[in-house]
Enzyme design. Structure first.
Site, mmCIF file in Angstrom:
data_model
loop_
_atom_site.group_PDB
_atom_site.id
_atom_site.type_symbol
_atom_site.label_atom_id
_atom_site.label_comp_id
_atom_site.label_asym_id
_atom_site.label_seq_id
_atom_site.Cartn_x
_atom_site.Cartn_y
_atom_site.Cartn_z
ATOM 1 N N HIS A 123 41.470 32.780 42.850
ATOM 2 C CA HIS A 123 41.478 32.295 41.461
ATOM 3 C C HIS A 123 42.041 30.892 41.376
ATOM 4 C CE1 HIS A 123 41.575 36.301 39.065
ATOM 5 N NE2 HIS A 123 40.775 36.393 40.096
ATOM 6 N N ARG A 148 36.977 31.387 42.093
ATOM 7 C CA ARG A 148 36.749 31.527 40.654
ATOM 8 C C ARG A 148 37.419 30.362 39.941
ATOM 9 N NH1 ARG A 148 39.036 36.216 36.573
ATOM 10 N NH2 ARG A 148 40.706 34.703 36.311
ATOM 11 N N TYR A 160 42.456 32.962 28.625
ATOM 12 C CA TYR A 160 42.461 33.913 29.729
ATOM 13 C C TYR A 160 42.245 33.182 31.070
ATOM 14 C CZ TYR A 160 40.902 36.819 33.369
ATOM 15 O OH TYR A 160 40.800 37.369 34.614
ATOM 16 N N ASP A 211 34.764 33.791 34.911
ATOM 17 C CA ASP A 211 34.962 35.009 34.117
ATOM 18 C C ASP A 211 35.018 34.645 32.634
ATOM 19 O OD1 ASP A 211 35.664 37.454 33.097
ATOM 20 O OD2 ASP A 211 37.406 37.754 34.393
ATOM 21 N N HIS A 213 35.340 36.929 30.346
ATOM 22 C CA HIS A 213 36.294 37.924 29.830
ATOM 23 C C HIS A 213 35.900 38.472 28.462
ATOM 24 C CE1 HIS A 213 40.368 39.828 30.014
ATOM 25 N NE2 HIS A 213 40.093 39.741 31.296
ATOM 26 N N GLU A 237 30.820 36.328 34.812
ATOM 27 C CA GLU A 237 31.382 37.681 34.707
ATOM 28 C C GLU A 237 31.692 38.065 33.271
ATOM 29 O OE1 GLU A 237 34.918 38.060 37.085
ATOM 30 O OE2 GLU A 237 35.683 39.682 35.824
ATOM 31 N N GLU A 263 34.518 45.661 35.377
ATOM 32 C CA GLU A 263 35.887 45.950 35.821
ATOM 33 C C GLU A 263 36.556 47.017 34.960
ATOM 34 O OE1 GLU A 263 37.489 41.964 35.574
ATOM 35 O OE2 GLU A 263 38.549 42.449 33.739
ATOM 36 N N ARG A 284 31.115 45.495 39.077
ATOM 37 C CA ARG A 284 32.532 45.227 39.398
ATOM 38 C C ARG A 284 33.450 46.440 39.264
ATOM 39 N NH1 ARG A 284 35.262 41.221 40.010
ATOM 40 N NH2 ARG A 284 36.689 41.345 38.231
ATOM 41 N N HIS A 313 36.566 44.591 41.272
ATOM 42 C CA HIS A 313 37.749 44.043 40.622
ATOM 43 C C HIS A 313 38.928 44.078 41.604
ATOM 44 C CE1 HIS A 313 40.640 44.645 36.949
ATOM 45 N NE2 HIS A 313 40.531 43.371 37.234
ATOM 46 N N ASP A 317 46.947 43.773 38.970
ATOM 47 C CA ASP A 317 47.349 45.070 38.409
ATOM 48 C C ASP A 317 46.726 46.238 39.188
ATOM 49 O OD1 ASP A 317 45.308 43.513 36.805
ATOM 50 O OD2 ASP A 317 44.848 45.505 36.043
ATOM 51 N N GLU A 340 37.094 40.571 44.784
ATOM 52 C CA GLU A 340 38.130 39.744 44.159
ATOM 53 C C GLU A 340 39.461 39.957 44.878
ATOM 54 O OE1 GLU A 340 38.952 40.769 40.095
ATOM 55 O OE2 GLU A 340 39.908 38.853 39.680
ATOM 56 N N TRP A 403 39.910 40.185 23.894
ATOM 57 C CA TRP A 403 40.768 39.369 24.771
ATOM 58 C C TRP A 403 40.124 39.181 26.136
ATOM 59 C CZ3 TRP A 403 43.438 40.591 29.398
ATOM 60 C CH2 TRP A 403 44.163 39.491 29.918
HETATM 61 O O1 KDG Z 1 44.435 44.185 33.493
HETATM 62 C C1 KDG Z 1 43.464 43.257 33.135
HETATM 63 C C2 KDG Z 1 43.112 42.363 34.299
HETATM 64 O O2 KDG Z 1 42.871 43.116 35.424
HETATM 65 C C3 KDG Z 1 41.915 41.505 33.995
HETATM 66 O O3 KDG Z 1 42.166 40.731 32.870
HETATM 67 C C4 KDG Z 1 41.598 40.619 35.190
HETATM 68 O O4 KDG Z 1 39.472 40.044 34.292
HETATM 69 C C5 KDG Z 1 40.199 40.144 35.239
HETATM 70 C C6 KDG Z 1 39.683 39.774 36.543
HETATM 71 O O5 KDG Z 1 38.500 39.466 36.619
HETATM 72 O O6 KDG Z 1 40.438 39.786 37.504
HETATM 73 MG MG MG Z 2 37.417 39.870 34.921
#
Ligand code: KDG
Ligand code: MG
Length: 403
Positions: A123, A148, A160, A211, A213, A237, A263, A284, A313, A317, A340, A403
């Protein structure tokens, strides 16, 4: 047969929250599974402790598919992120146990390696295009083949994918959800410039990803895809929220930019139409949020029939247990695309010692038996759970946006 004798959930927060399931067997072999659901961790912990674990004790740990079906069909209430993360954790732990008993790294049980390693993307991000590209150049110098790109948008107070810390990114940043501002118009004006500048500065040998998002409508996504086409992105994405799978038809009608999504998908039913109608190029869905290795293999096989490749993904997290599981899976399937990879902090790596390693833009799960990852419970105990939420986004008129 190895009987399941005990199972318990371990919640730890070495900088961020992780939920881990540990299953023990009569053979003295144990397995681990990731059950982390960002911002809703304790719901999965309770689902496992209060509802799943009592049903596992005494079962044959080798019956992975039957236990999967038992937990999926037996609950009556199907799917959803909490249920499927819980099932995934059991599934990962059982595959770990089976491979340890077989004395093999898991990928060998999944059919063996189809490739020498797993191409990953890192990233790169920054408040400005210049800063993002400087960060991307660092990734390129470290050997990454895929990067990315996310950049700040002029006029918006943080978007984001742009972090304060260029090395680690952690969006779940507060004990209550923080609020950010969103403007589709401002974003659509700035995003193509990022890719134009990236090709100028970084050249054409790197795969560049982006992304969205879940922020656009289908027709807006069609426009962005078209604007990015000259710079040949590897994928765009999560262009739109994907509950309505048919909306991807509109994006497809307007652009040849490859599309990635999934994801937040929990099962094959979330992507059946997307795959069947070939509305996407990369799926994903990942091990922890889509029902474990058992279910993700079904999604991948179905995708393979329709020229769709995987791009699991791999944000922070998802714990190192999920990352290890994903790498065994990635190595063993024919239609792997990219993985990723957001690096975990040292504190997280200390809680989850693992055999996977990075070299030359690729990750490899290593040759340790099982998943090749474990939880150090003494380390885990040093980091108690801390409530943390993902942010929310509002438009300039105050209304809620995705979001
Ligand atoms: O918990 C949410 C994240 O995993 C997410 O926002 C990350 O979009 C994401 C990514 O592509 O890694
Ligand atoms: Mg994503």
């Amino acid at each position: 047969m190895p009987k399941i004798t005990a199972a318990r959930v371990i919640v730890t927060s070495p900088g961020r929250n992780f939920v881990t399931l540990k299953i023990e067997t009569s053979d003295g072999v144990h397995g681990v599974g990731d059950a982390t659901l960002n911002g809703r961790e304790l719901a999965v912990a309770s689902y496992l402790t209060d509802h799943v674990i009592p049903c596992l004790i005494g079962r044959d740990a080798h019956q992975i598919e039957d236990i999967w079906q038992y937990l999926y069909k037996g609950a009556y209430w199907r799917r959803g992120p909490v249920t499927m993360a819980a099932i995934a954790a059991v599934d990962m732990a059982l595959w770990d146990i089976k491979a340890k008993i077989a004395g093999l790294p898991l990928y060998q049980l999944l059919g063996g390696a189809c490739r020498t390693g797993v191409m990953v993307y890192g990233h790169a991000n920054g408040a400005t295009i210049e800063e993002t590209l400087e960060n991307a150049a660092v990734y390129a110098s470290q050997g990454y083949k895929a990067i990315r790109l996310q950049s700040g948008v002029p006029g918006l107070n943080g978007v984001y994918g742009v972090s304060k810390d260029k090395f680690f990114y952690e969006p779940a940043d507060s004990h209550l959800p923080t609020e950010s501002l969103w403007s589709t118009e401002k974003y659509l004006r700035s995003a193509p410039g990022l890719f134009e500048a990236a090709r100028d500065k970084l050249g054409w040998d790197l795969h560049l990803l982006h992304d969205v998002h879940h922020r656009l409508t289908p027709i807006e996504a069609g426009r962005l895809g078209k604007d990015l086409e000259p710079y040949r992105p590897f994928w765009m994405e999560d262009a739109v929220p994907a509950e309505n799978q048919a909306s991807f038809r509109i994006i497809r009608q307007h652009t040849t930019t490859p599309l990635a999504v999934g994801e937040i998908f929990n099962s094959i039913w979330d992507c059946k139409q997307l795959i069947e109608e070939q509305l996407i190029d990369y799926i994903r869905a990942t091990v922890v949020h889509a029902g474990g290795i058992t279910h993700l293999r079904k999604i991948a096989s179905f995708a393979d029939l329709h020229h769709v490749r995987t791009g699991c993904h791999g944000a922070t997290d998802l714990s190192p247990i999920c990352m290890a599981a994903a790498l065994h899976f990635d190595l063993s399937i024919p239609n792997f695309g990219v993985q990723e990879y957001m690096r975990h902090t040292e504190a997280t790596d200390a809680v989850f010692p693992h055999a996977y390693s990075f070299a030359d833009g690729m990750l490899h799960p290593g040759e340790a038996i099982g998943l090749g990852v474990d939880i150090d419970e003494a380390q885990a105990a040093k980091h108690p759970y801390k409530r943390a939420y993902l942010p929310i986004a509002r438009r300039e008129d105050g209304s809620m946006h995705d979001w």
